[in-house]
Every structure is written in C-alpha cells, then in structure tokens.
Motif scaffolding. Structure first.
Motif, PDB file in Angstrom:
ATOM      1  N   ALA A 203      56.738  48.910   0.272  1.00 36.41           N
ATOM      2  CA  ALA A 203      57.684  49.701  -0.346  1.00 36.41           C
ATOM      3  C   ALA A 203      59.013  49.436  -0.872  1.00 36.41           C
ATOM      4  O   ALA A 203      58.874  49.166  -2.420  1.00 36.41           O
ATOM      5  N   ASN A 204      59.313  49.130   0.305  1.00 32.42           N
ATOM      6  CA  ASN A 204      61.165  48.494  -0.541  1.00 32.42           C
ATOM      7  C   ASN A 204      61.316  47.339  -1.087  1.00 32.42           C
ATOM      8  O   ASN A 204      62.132  47.211  -2.136  1.00 32.42           O
ATOM      9  N   MET A 205      60.604  46.545  -0.372  1.00 29.90           N
ATOM     10  CA  MET A 205      60.627  45.404  -0.889  1.00 29.90           C
ATOM     11  C   MET A 205      60.287  45.258  -3.117  1.00 29.90           C
ATOM     12  O   MET A 205      61.157  45.301  -3.582  1.00 29.90           O
ATOM     13  N   ALA A 206      59.003  46.085  -3.016  1.00 24.52           N
ATOM     14  CA  ALA A 206      58.513  46.157  -4.169  1.00 24.52           C
ATOM     15  C   ALA A 206      59.235  46.891  -5.121  1.00 24.52           C
ATOM     16  O   ALA A 206      59.722  46.499  -6.432  1.00 24.52           O
ATOM     17  N   ALA A 207      60.150  47.521  -4.427  1.00 23.20           N
ATOM     18  CA  ALA A 207      61.469  48.318  -4.935  1.00 23.20           C
ATOM     19  C   ALA A 207      62.511  47.224  -6.317  1.00 23.20           C
ATOM     20  O   ALA A 207      63.314  48.299  -7.310  1.00 23.20           O
ATOM     21  N   VAL A 208      62.711  46.143  -5.716  1.00 18.90           N
ATOM     22  CA  VAL A 208      63.180  45.424  -6.312  1.00 18.90           C
ATOM     23  C   VAL A 208      62.530  44.722  -7.225  1.00 18.90           C
ATOM     24  O   VAL A 208      61.813  43.445  -6.828  1.00 18.90           O
ATOM     25  N   LYS A 250      53.847  55.285   1.942  1.00 18.08           N
ATOM     26  CA  LYS A 250      54.400  54.091   1.562  1.00 18.08           C
ATOM     27  C   LYS A 250      53.150  53.256   1.205  1.00 18.08           C
ATOM     28  O   LYS A 250      53.611  52.433  -0.086  1.00 18.08           O
ATOM     29  N   SER A 251      52.271  53.498   1.447  1.00 17.89           N
ATOM     30  CA  SER A 251      51.379  52.379   0.674  1.00 17.89           C
ATOM     31  C   SER A 251      51.382  52.486  -1.121  1.00 17.89           C
ATOM     32  O   SER A 251      51.463  51.980  -1.658  1.00 17.89           O
ATOM     33  N   ALA A 252      50.570  53.979  -1.132  1.00 17.69           N
ATOM     34  CA  ALA A 252      50.843  54.444  -2.740  1.00 17.69           C
ATOM     35  C   ALA A 252      52.003  54.040  -3.227  1.00 17.69           C
ATOM     36  O   ALA A 252      51.731  53.562  -4.621  1.00 17.69           O
ATOM     37  N   ILE A 253      53.403  54.271  -3.187  1.00 17.71           N
ATOM     38  CA  ILE A 253      54.195  53.789  -3.587  1.00 17.71           C
ATOM     39  C   ILE A 253      54.827  52.813  -3.710  1.00 17.71           C
ATOM     40  O   ILE A 253      54.299  52.121  -4.836  1.00 17.71           O
ATOM     41  N   ALA A 254      54.522  51.879  -2.341  1.00 20.98           N
ATOM     42  CA  ALA A 254      54.616  50.167  -2.782  1.00 20.98           C
ATOM     43  C   ALA A 254      53.316  49.580  -4.117  1.00 20.98           C
ATOM     44  O   ALA A 254      53.107  48.748  -5.117  1.00 20.98           O
ATOM     45  N   ILE A 255      51.812  50.497  -3.664  1.00 13.29           N
ATOM     46  CA  ILE A 255      51.199  49.981  -5.253  1.00 13.29           C
ATOM     47  C   ILE A 255      51.883  50.334  -6.136  1.00 13.29           C
ATOM     48  O   ILE A 255      51.182  49.327  -7.360  1.00 13.29           O
ATOM     49  N   SER A 256      52.054  51.144  -6.772  1.00 14.53           N
ATOM     50  CA  SER A 256      52.586  52.096  -7.580  1.00 14.53           C
ATOM     51  C   SER A 256      53.435  51.196  -7.863  1.00 14.53           C
ATOM     52  O   SER A 256      53.443  50.869  -9.115  1.00 14.53           O
ATOM     53  N   VAL A 263      48.359  42.604 -13.946  1.00 18.36           N
ATOM     54  CA  VAL A 263      47.596  41.720 -12.822  1.00 18.36           C
ATOM     55  C   VAL A 263      46.891  42.282 -11.961  1.00 18.36           C
ATOM     56  O   VAL A 263      46.391  42.475 -11.240  1.00 18.36           O
ATOM     57  N   VAL A 264      48.397  42.666 -11.093  1.00 12.62           N
ATOM     58  CA  VAL A 264      48.091  43.267  -9.883  1.00 12.62           C
ATOM     59  C   VAL A 264      47.278  44.935 -10.355  1.00 12.62           C
ATOM     60  O   VAL A 264      46.904  45.614  -9.229  1.00 12.62           O
ATOM     61  N   ALA A 265      47.349  45.416 -11.304  1.00 13.55           N
ATOM     62  CA  ALA A 265      47.070  46.789 -11.466  1.00 13.55           C
ATOM     63  C   ALA A 265      45.568  46.411 -11.673  1.00 13.55           C
ATOM     64  O   ALA A 265      44.411  48.016 -11.074  1.00 13.55           O
ATOM     65  N   ALA A 266      44.694  45.423 -12.233  1.00  7.74           N
ATOM     66  CA  ALA A 266      43.591  45.223 -12.575  1.00  7.74           C
ATOM     67  C   ALA A 266      43.429  44.749 -10.807  1.00  7.74           C
ATOM     68  O   ALA A 266      41.827  45.161 -10.870  1.00  7.74           O
ATOM     69  N   GLN A 267      43.705  43.680 -10.317  1.00  9.66           N
ATOM     70  CA  GLN A 267      43.283  43.859  -8.818  1.00  9.66           C
ATOM     71  C   GLN A 267      42.786  45.194  -8.124  1.00  9.66           C
ATOM     72  O   GLN A 267      41.672  44.475  -7.054  1.00  9.66           O
ATOM     73  N   VAL A 268      44.054  45.880  -8.397  1.00 13.39           N
ATOM     74  CA  VAL A 268      42.870  47.217  -7.452  1.00 13.39           C
ATOM     75  C   VAL A 268      42.419  48.145  -8.157  1.00 13.39           C
ATOM     76  O   VAL A 268      41.171  47.877  -7.545  1.00 13.39           O
ATOM     77  N   VAL A 269      41.860  47.261  -9.220  1.00 15.60           N
ATOM     78  CA  VAL A 269      40.651  47.997 -10.184  1.00 15.60           C
ATOM     79  C   VAL A 269      39.468  47.603  -9.176  1.00 15.60           C
ATOM     80  O   VAL A 269      38.684  47.646  -9.159  1.00 15.60           O
ATOM     81  N   ALA A 300      50.805  56.230  -9.274  1.00 11.76           N
ATOM     82  CA  ALA A 300      50.029  55.234  -8.364  1.00 11.76           C
ATOM     83  C   ALA A 300      48.502  55.038  -9.872  1.00 11.76           C
ATOM     84  O   ALA A 300      48.848  54.283 -10.154  1.00 11.76           O
ATOM     85  N   LEU A 301      47.955  56.202  -9.604  1.00 11.86           N
ATOM     86  CA  LEU A 301      47.309  56.078 -10.720  1.00 11.86           C
ATOM     87  C   LEU A 301      47.251  55.795 -12.519  1.00 11.86           C
ATOM     88  O   LEU A 301      46.521  55.208 -12.840  1.00 11.86           O
ATOM     89  N   ARG A 302      48.838  56.873 -12.414  1.00 16.66           N
ATOM     90  CA  ARG A 302      49.533  56.068 -13.259  1.00 16.66           C
ATOM     91  C   ARG A 302      50.129  55.798 -13.994  1.00 16.66           C
ATOM     92  O   ARG A 302      49.155  55.016 -15.488  1.00 16.66           O
ATOM     93  N   LYS A 303      50.017  54.511 -13.481  1.00 14.47           N
ATOM     94  CA  LYS A 303      50.707  53.349 -13.361  1.00 14.47           C
ATOM     95  C   LYS A 303      49.017  52.258 -13.456  1.00 14.47           C
ATOM     96  O   LYS A 303      49.664  51.617 -15.224  1.00 14.47           O
ATOM     97  N   ILE A 304      48.616  52.326 -12.922  1.00 10.39           N
ATOM     98  CA  ILE A 304      47.135  51.711 -13.294  1.00 10.39           C
ATOM     99  C   ILE A 304      46.044  51.849 -14.673  1.00 10.39           C
ATOM    100  O   ILE A 304      46.294  51.707 -15.463  1.00 10.39           O
ATOM    101  N   ALA A 305      45.850  53.171 -14.637  1.00 17.97           N
ATOM    102  CA  ALA A 305      45.526  53.954 -16.627  1.00 17.97           C
ATOM    103  C   ALA A 305      46.147  53.233 -17.314  1.00 17.97           C
ATOM    104  O   ALA A 305      45.562  52.964 -18.169  1.00 17.97           O
TER     105      ALA A 305
END
Length: 341
Positions: A203-208, A250-256, A263-269, A300-305
């Motif tokens: 999650a902290n790495m994904a902030a960058v 933390k997992s949901a934050i990282a996913i968001s 491409v990552v959003a499509a992977q989650v779907v 996370a859901l709103r970012k995917i949508a």
C-alpha cells in the motif's frame, strides 16, 4: 546496577542474567525505560554488540535493545551512539548467524515504528537505506524462519512510513516481489501479522506512482486479492482480529492505488476481485464492522468502475456502491449508528 554489570560483567553468566533482566525491565513501562536511557544503558548494550565474541550474547544484547528502544528517549540515545550505523553494518555481514540478523531487524523495526510518539525520523537513515533494504531483502528471500521473515517484513514496512525515499531501494532490490514470494511459500501457514506487513508495504509503495508499473509486473494485485480473503474468527485473539481488519484495509487501499492503471483494474475484474470488494462493503460481519475497511473498499470499487465501467458491479446488484456520491454509499453501509444529517 544492571547497566554496571553489563558494562563490567564479572562472568559470562552474570552478563547473560543482566541482559535478560534488562529485557524484562523493558516491558515494565516507559518510566523504567527512561531510567535505562539516563544510566547509559543503550550505550552499554551497543558496546556488547560490538565487542562480545559470543554470538548468543550479541543476540541477547540486540534483543534487549529492541525491548528498550520503544520510546523517543532511548531511540535518541541509540541514534547519538551511532546505533543505526552499527545495525546497518551488522546486517550486511552475511556470515553472521541468522539469530543475530533477526534481532537486528527487530531493533530496526522498533526504532522506525510509526506508533512511537514523536519519533518522525532517525538520523542517518536516509543515507543507510540502500544497504539496509538490500540486507533485509536478502533475509526475506533466504530465511526459513517465520519469525525472521515477520521481523524483516515489519522493518521494511516501517521504513516506508518513516522514510519516503525508501521506495527507490525497494524497487532496486525487487523487495515487494521477494516478500510476496516468501508469503506465498508459507501458504495457509502465513500468519495474519505477516500478511499485514506485506499489505502495508504494498500500500505504501503503491502511493508512489513510479512504483505502480513494477507492482503490476509482479502481479501484486493477485497477492492483495488473496489478503482480502482473510476473515476474523471468534476463536482468534483480539490482536489477530485487529490485524485482520488492517490486512483488509491496507489491501483495499493498495488495490485502489494500483487500479489507477486500467490494465490492473481489468485484472481485478478478471480475478473476481470485485465480488469480494462488494461483499466486504455490504456484509459488515465480513469486515468485523470496520468502517475503515468499508471506505477503502468503496474507493477501490470506484476506481475500478472509472477505468472498466460499472458492468461488473451491476452484475452483483451493487451499483449503489459506485454512484452517486461516496458519502451516500458510506452512509448506506456504515456500522456507525449516529446521524450525519
């Protein structure tokens, strides 16, 4: 008295007893730990780490350091005595017994812990980051000890809180990929506390933004979706239940954050991650009634949508989670009883 024995032990047995007693003293509260700092206890312990010929005594001294370096007073003493440089050098020595390296990682995790009040930086940490991250990544990759893995992961995760520049050596050392692989190898035996540290690091790495392509390449989202499956149990201790909530959040934050990339959003779907995110939002018991987890999953859901459309959410009859306003969705499923009107 204890510090005097550590500085000038009559026998090895006396030194071992003093180190053990000092370790016990560290659990008695901050007032006694301040006394240790005032009596130069931190300096005495570092001297043992540097000078003792016995690995088990050096290990015991490091364990005592990790116990007493839990308040700013002792951390400042550690800093002033060159403790960070000693740790960094010790960690680079691959021939050291793993027990010593593990305890050194524990000290590092303690002095960088985000919960230590008033401890926002440690002098010299920025300069030592490449060496420390490299050494901890090696430990993560090579150890078969669950305890050593947890301590190393905690130290790495804490570095990302205290020192934003840590992300660059983490990328250079492929630390996230190595940690995910080590967690995967533990399978169902991976503790909730280990998963928490891994999720925190991601999650902290994904902030960058610059780190996201690497995390996508490592398929970090697969590990994060696995972490999201964690559930609390009434049979667990309170600490484990709280850790499980933090893993989910933390997992949901990282996913968001990672789903900024379509491409990552499509992977989650594709990996059915939307289903789990929806369940965590709608079923309060799945998230132990945590509103922190709810907010992270809604984001996370709103970012995917936004990147993949609302089709996957509509199929689950959960369109209210992604429109119209985030606050409306939150109020609909929040565990809080009070009115926000």
């Amino acid at each position: 008295m204890l510090v005097n024995v550590i500085e000038e032990p009559g026998t090895e047995m006396a030194l071992r007893a003093a180190l053990s007693s000092l370790c016990d003293l560290g659990t008695e509260g901050p007032h006694l730990i301040r006394l240790v700092a005032e009596c130069e206890g931190v300096n005495a312990l570092l001297a043992v780490v540097l000078e003792s010929r016995s690995s088990s005594i050096r290990t015991a001294a490091l364990r005592s350091l990790s116990t007493v370096c839990c308040i700013t007073d002792t951390i400042r003493r550690f800093e002033q005595a060159g403790g960070l440089e000693i740790l960094a050098e010790l960690l680079t020595e691959e021939t050291r017994p793993e027990a010593e390296l593990s305890e050194a990682a524990a000290v590092l995790a303690q002095i960088t812990a985000p919960w230590v009040e008033g401890n926002h930086n440690v002098r010299g940490l920025t300069e030592s980051l490449p060496s420390i991250v490299h050494s901890l990544t090696r430990l993560v990759s090579n150890t078969r000890s669950d305890e050593t893995l947890l301590l190393s992961a905690a130290a790495l995760a804490n570095l990302t809180f205290m020192e934003p520049q840590a992300v660059w050596p983490l990328l250079d050392c492929s630390t996230a990929g190595e940690l995910l692989q080590s967690v995967k190898l533990r399978g169902p035996q991976a503790s909730v506390f280990l998963q928490e540290q891994a999720a925190t690091l991601l999650a902290n790495m994904a902030a960058v933004p610059e780190s996201r392509p690497y995390l996508a390449e490592q398929r970090a989202v697969v590990g994060l979706l696995c972490f999201l499956q964690i559930r609390h149990s009434p049979l667990q201790r309170a600490a484990e239940i709280a850790a499980a909530e933090r893993v989910q959040q933390k997992s949901a934050i990282a996913i968001s954050r990672l789903c900024s990339n379509p491409v990552v959003a499509a992977q989650v779907v594709e990996l059915q991650g939307v289903s789990r995110l929806v369940k965590l939002c709608k079923d309060k018991r799945e998230r132990n009634h945590s509103d922190g987890v709810l907010v992270a999953c809604l984001a996370a859901l709103r970012k995917i949508a936004a990147n993949c459309g609302t089709g996957a959410v509509e199929e689950l009859d959960a369109l209210e989670l992604v429109q119209p306003r985030l606050l409306d969705s939150f109020l609909l499923y929040s565990s809080r009883p009070e009115s926000y009107v």
